[in-house]
Write a protein that holds these residues in place. Structure first.
Motif, short mmCIF file in Angstrom:
data_model
loop_
_atom_site.label_atom_id
_atom_site.label_comp_id
_atom_site.label_asym_id
_atom_site.label_seq_id
_atom_site.Cartn_x
_atom_site.Cartn_y
_atom_site.Cartn_z
N PRO A 1 0.84 -1.20 0.00
CA PRO A 1 0.00 0.00 0.00
C PRO A 1 0.88 1.26 0.00
O PRO A 1 2.06 1.21 0.30
CB PRO A 1 -0.81 -0.11 1.29
CG PRO A 1 -0.11 -1.10 2.12
CD PRO A 1 0.73 -1.95 1.24
N LYS B 1 1.05 5.56 1.16
CA LYS B 1 0.53 6.50 2.15
C LYS B 1 0.12 7.78 1.45
O LYS B 1 0.75 8.21 0.48
CB LYS B 1 1.57 6.78 3.22
CG LYS B 1 1.85 5.56 4.06
CD LYS B 1 2.77 5.84 5.19
CE LYS B 1 2.97 4.55 5.97
NZ LYS B 1 3.73 4.75 7.16
N ALA B 2 -0.95 8.40 1.95
CA ALA B 2 -1.46 9.64 1.37
C ALA B 2 -1.93 10.56 2.49
O ALA B 2 -2.44 10.10 3.50
CB ALA B 2 -2.61 9.34 0.41
N VAL C 1 -4.70 12.78 3.64
CA VAL C 1 -6.12 12.80 3.29
C VAL C 1 -6.89 13.67 4.27
O VAL C 1 -6.77 13.50 5.49
CB VAL C 1 -6.71 11.37 3.31
CG1 VAL C 1 -8.18 11.38 2.91
CG2 VAL C 1 -5.91 10.45 2.39
N HIS D 1 -10.42 14.51 5.81
CA HIS D 1 -11.71 13.84 5.98
C HIS D 1 -12.82 14.82 6.34
O HIS D 1 -13.99 14.47 6.26
CB HIS D 1 -11.60 12.76 7.06
CG HIS D 1 -10.77 11.59 6.65
ND1 HIS D 1 -11.30 10.43 6.14
CD2 HIS D 1 -9.42 11.41 6.64
CE1 HIS D 1 -10.33 9.58 5.86
NE2 HIS D 1 -9.19 10.14 6.15
N ASP E 1 -3.27 8.27 5.58
CA ASP E 1 -4.00 7.02 5.34
C ASP E 1 -3.20 6.11 4.41
O ASP E 1 -2.43 6.58 3.58
CB ASP E 1 -5.35 7.30 4.66
CG ASP E 1 -6.35 7.99 5.56
OD1 ASP E 1 -6.12 8.06 6.78
OD2 ASP E 1 -7.38 8.47 5.03
N GLU E 2 -3.43 4.81 4.54
CA GLU E 2 -2.89 3.87 3.57
C GLU E 2 -3.93 3.68 2.48
O GLU E 2 -5.13 3.55 2.75
CB GLU E 2 -2.55 2.54 4.24
CG GLU E 2 -1.30 2.62 5.06
CD GLU E 2 -0.76 1.25 5.43
OE1 GLU E 2 -1.46 0.23 5.27
OE2 GLU E 2 0.38 1.22 5.92
N ARG E 3 -3.48 3.68 1.26
CA ARG E 3 -4.33 3.50 0.09
C ARG E 3 -3.76 2.37 -0.76
O ARG E 3 -2.55 2.15 -0.76
CB ARG E 3 -4.36 4.78 -0.77
CG ARG E 3 -4.98 5.99 -0.09
CD ARG E 3 -6.48 5.78 -0.04
NE ARG E 3 -7.20 6.81 0.65
CZ ARG E 3 -7.90 7.77 0.06
NH1 ARG E 3 -7.95 7.86 -1.24
NH2 ARG E 3 -8.56 8.64 0.79
N ARG F 1 -2.11 0.60 -3.80
CA ARG F 1 -1.22 1.10 -4.85
C ARG F 1 -1.91 0.92 -6.21
O ARG F 1 -2.36 -0.17 -6.54
CB ARG F 1 0.09 0.34 -4.84
CG ARG F 1 1.10 0.83 -5.87
CD ARG F 1 2.42 0.10 -5.77
NE ARG F 1 3.03 0.29 -4.46
CZ ARG F 1 3.77 1.35 -4.11
NH1 ARG F 1 3.95 2.31 -4.98
NH2 ARG F 1 4.29 1.44 -2.92
N VAL G 1 -7.57 13.28 -1.13
CA VAL G 1 -6.12 13.24 -1.05
C VAL G 1 -5.60 14.63 -1.39
O VAL G 1 -5.94 15.18 -2.44
CB VAL G 1 -5.52 12.18 -2.01
CG1 VAL G 1 -4.00 12.24 -1.99
CG2 VAL G 1 -6.02 10.79 -1.64
#
Length: 77
Positions: A3, A5-6, A8, A10, A18-20, A22, A62
């Motif tokens: 994954p 990281k970004a 973000v 909310h 957050d992990e998103r 790939r 993001v």
């Protein structure tokens, strides 16, 4: 698949790392590994007020743009 990281937003006052998943590049695309990125006034407005001008957050967003990086993956084509 590892994954990524970004940063973000909310909602107003709610910014997280957050992990998103790939992304996989589609045909004729590349995947960039971001090494530097900018945060602009509209990003700050989303963080502070949950909106930038008339655009209000409806979903997590993001942040960051104007990035520099290296090519991490090539798709066919």
């Amino acid at each position: 698949m590892t994954p990524m990281k970004a940063v973000v937003v909310h909602g107003a006052g709610d910014v997280r790392i957050d992990e998103r998943p790939r992304p996989e590049p589609a045909r004729d695309e590349v995947l960039l590994a971001m090494e530097w990125g900018g945060i602009c006034g509209s990003d700050v407005a989303y963080w502070r007020k949950g909106a930038s001008g008339t655009a209000a957050l409806a979903h997590p967003l993001v942040l960051g743009h104007e990035v520099a990086g290296r090519v991490a993956a090539l798709a066919p084509g």
